[in-house]
Scaffold this motif. Structure first.
Motif, PDB file in Angstrom:
ATOM      1  N   LYS A   1       0.772  -1.275   0.186  1.00 50.12           N
ATOM      2  CA  LYS A   1       0.005  -0.034  -0.041  1.00 50.12           C
ATOM      3  C   LYS A   1       0.795   1.257   0.008  1.00 50.12           C
ATOM      4  O   LYS A   1       0.654   2.370  -0.630  1.00 50.12           O
ATOM      5  CB  LYS A   1      -1.043   0.124   1.162  1.00 50.12           C
TER       6      LYS A   1
ATOM      7  N   ALA B   1      -1.087  12.869  -1.289  1.00 49.43           N
ATOM      8  CA  ALA B   1      -2.169  12.024  -2.052  1.00 49.43           C
ATOM      9  C   ALA B   1      -2.080  10.547  -2.113  1.00 49.43           C
ATOM     10  O   ALA B   1      -3.011   9.999  -1.647  1.00 49.43           O
ATOM     11  CB  ALA B   1      -1.518  12.256  -3.833  1.00 49.43           C
TER      12      ALA B   1
ATOM     13  N   ARG C   1      -4.456  10.139   1.561  1.00 48.74           N
ATOM     14  CA  ARG C   1      -5.666  10.302   0.906  1.00 48.74           C
ATOM     15  C   ARG C   1      -6.094   9.094   0.425  1.00 48.74           C
ATOM     16  O   ARG C   1      -6.975   8.388   0.645  1.00 48.74           O
ATOM     17  CB  ARG C   1      -6.015  11.327   0.055  1.00 48.74           C
ATOM     18  N   GLN C   2      -5.133   8.384  -0.644  1.00 52.61           N
ATOM     19  CA  GLN C   2      -5.515   7.199  -1.107  1.00 52.61           C
ATOM     20  C   GLN C   2      -5.492   5.875  -0.438  1.00 52.61           C
ATOM     21  O   GLN C   2      -6.524   5.241  -0.383  1.00 52.61           O
ATOM     22  CB  GLN C   2      -4.445   6.817  -2.246  1.00 52.61           C
TER      23      GLN C   2
ATOM     24  N   ASP D   1      -8.943   6.154   1.887  1.00 52.65           N
ATOM     25  CA  ASP D   1      -9.850   5.587   1.167  1.00 52.65           C
ATOM     26  C   ASP D   1      -9.983   4.188   0.782  1.00 52.65           C
ATOM     27  O   ASP D   1     -10.894   3.636   1.099  1.00 52.65           O
ATOM     28  CB  ASP D   1      -9.767   6.446  -0.310  1.00 52.65           C
ATOM     29  N   GLN D   2      -8.920   3.785   0.522  1.00 53.23           N
ATOM     30  CA  GLN D   2      -8.777   2.046   0.138  1.00 53.23           C
ATOM     31  C   GLN D   2      -9.178   1.258   1.643  1.00 53.23           C
ATOM     32  O   GLN D   2      -9.946   0.314   1.484  1.00 53.23           O
ATOM     33  CB  GLN D   2      -7.405   1.641  -0.090  1.00 53.23           C
TER      34      GLN D   2
END
Ligand code: ADP
Length: 356
Positions: free
Chosen positions: A122, A176, A179-180, A183-184
């Motif tokens: 991740k 970024a 944030r990604q 969200d995941q």
């Protein structure tokens, strides 16, 4: 009931008269990404310390998933904190750093292996698992700190200025990525920063704080377009919003100096106000009937925009315009103010004036 709630959460340090946190009232949904933003001394660190349990709240409560955790010791709160300074163990490899907490909690070997692999994927750390922190860049170190936080699967992520030590490019990339990953994982995150641009670009909602008190809670768009007070208007958005000392007249017009710059304002008339207008709501035009005249003081080229600083009489204003606009320093220009975008604040308490 919200996933997270603060009810009058307050903190006053011993022997201090001022409240470091004043009656924080807030409700957050599960999965939300909330930014707390404010200048130095506004109470951000205090809030983090109260949420993690490193400091006791003086009053109020902190509810996490229906449970009052206000007085729980830090280790029983299931919150992961990521700092500005990474706080990695220098003698351990990336892998050991990520797995340290799980080892302390006596998780099984296989579970730890899988979790490390999952987090490394991740956070783009697969190639770096055997490295020591001193061989990593600032951005990589921060990703290790984030990996260490996500393997705990906490109820809440607290991020304390996680981008502040990074240079501009890395700040954007790492922001970024945060944030990604949020969200995941469908995580719930409180991101604390002094940098309004980070809050604006990353968060679902922003809480603007000053002197320990919440000034406004809203989406980035709400906060930018409809600030509740002059502090929020000036703190959010760059360049800083243009401010003009004005007066509302009985006929509903707004006067600045000797000039009427707007009409039809439904406010209580005859009061001194501050009219605020963003740089993009001023436009350079050819000389025409209603246009105002100013002189160009300086020009900043931003690639996508041009920021033209002018003096209108004695009032300094910044106009954002297209990068190919033909303006030169010293030139006289004409401009218009988009009246519908003027924000009006009372000079008594700096609050937005409500339409009658
Ligand atoms: P920020 O993180 O936004 O810079 P802080 O939470 O550090 O703000 O500070 C908020 C207020 O609380 C300031 O007035 C500060 O002086 C005070 N303060 C912070 N930490 C302590 C402390 N440990 N003891 C006494 N006062 C403190």
């Amino acid at each position: 009931m919200g996933y997270i709630e603060f009810h009058g959460l307050s903190k006053r340090y011993p022997k201090k008269e001022q409240w470091a946190l004043k009656e924080f009232q807030l409700s957050m949904e599960r999965g939300e990404f909330l930014a707390i933003v404010g200048p130095s001394g506004s109470g951000k660190s205090t809030l983090l310390n109260v949420l993690t349990g490193f400091e006791d709240a003086t009053a109020g409560s902190f509810i996490l998933e229906g449970e009052d955790v206000t007085n729980r010791p830090p280790k029983n709160r299931n919150i992961s904190l990521v700092f500005q300074e990474y706080a990695l163990f220098p003698h351990m490899t990336v892998k050991e750093n990520i797995s340290f907490g799980m080892k302390i909690r006596k998780e099984g070997k296989q579970y730890i292996e899988e979790k490390v692999k999952w987090a490394a994927e991740k956070l783009e750390l697969k190639e770096l698992l055997q490295e020591k922190p001193k061989h990593l860049s600032g951005g990589q170190r921060q990703r290790v700190a984030l990996a260490r936080a996500i393997v705990r699967e906490p109820k809440l992520f607290l991020l304390d200025e996680p981008l502040s030590n990074l240079d501009a490019k890395l700040r954007e990339q790492t922001g970024a990525l945060i944030r990604q990953v949020h969200d995941q994982l469908e995580a719930t995150t409180i991101f604390v920063t002094h940098a309004q641009d980070e809050a604006m670009s990353l968060a679902d909602r922003i809480v603007v704080v000053k002197d320990g008190a919440i000034q406004q809670i809203g989406t980035p768009k709400e906060i930018y377009e409809r600030p509740d007070n002059l502090f929020v208007a000036r703190f959010i958005g760059r360049p800083e919003i243009n401010c003009l000392a004005g007066e509302l007249l009985a006929d509903g017009s707004l006067r600045v100096g000797q000039q009427i710059i707007g009409q039809g304002f439904d406010y209580v008339p005859a009061q001194k106000v501050t009219a605020a207008i963003r740089s993009e709501d001023l436009a350079i035009v050819a000389a025409e009937k209603d246009s105002l005249k100013g002189s160009v003081q300086s020009i900043r080229y931003l690639g996508s925009d041009l920021l033209v600083s002018i003096l209108w009489g004695e009032v300094p204003l910044i106009i954002r315009t297209a990068p190919d606009a033909e303006v030169t320093v010293g030139q006289e220009i004409y401009f218009l103010i988009n009246q519908s975008k003027i924000l009006i604040f009372s000079n008594e308490d700096n609050q937005k004036l409500n339409v009658l």
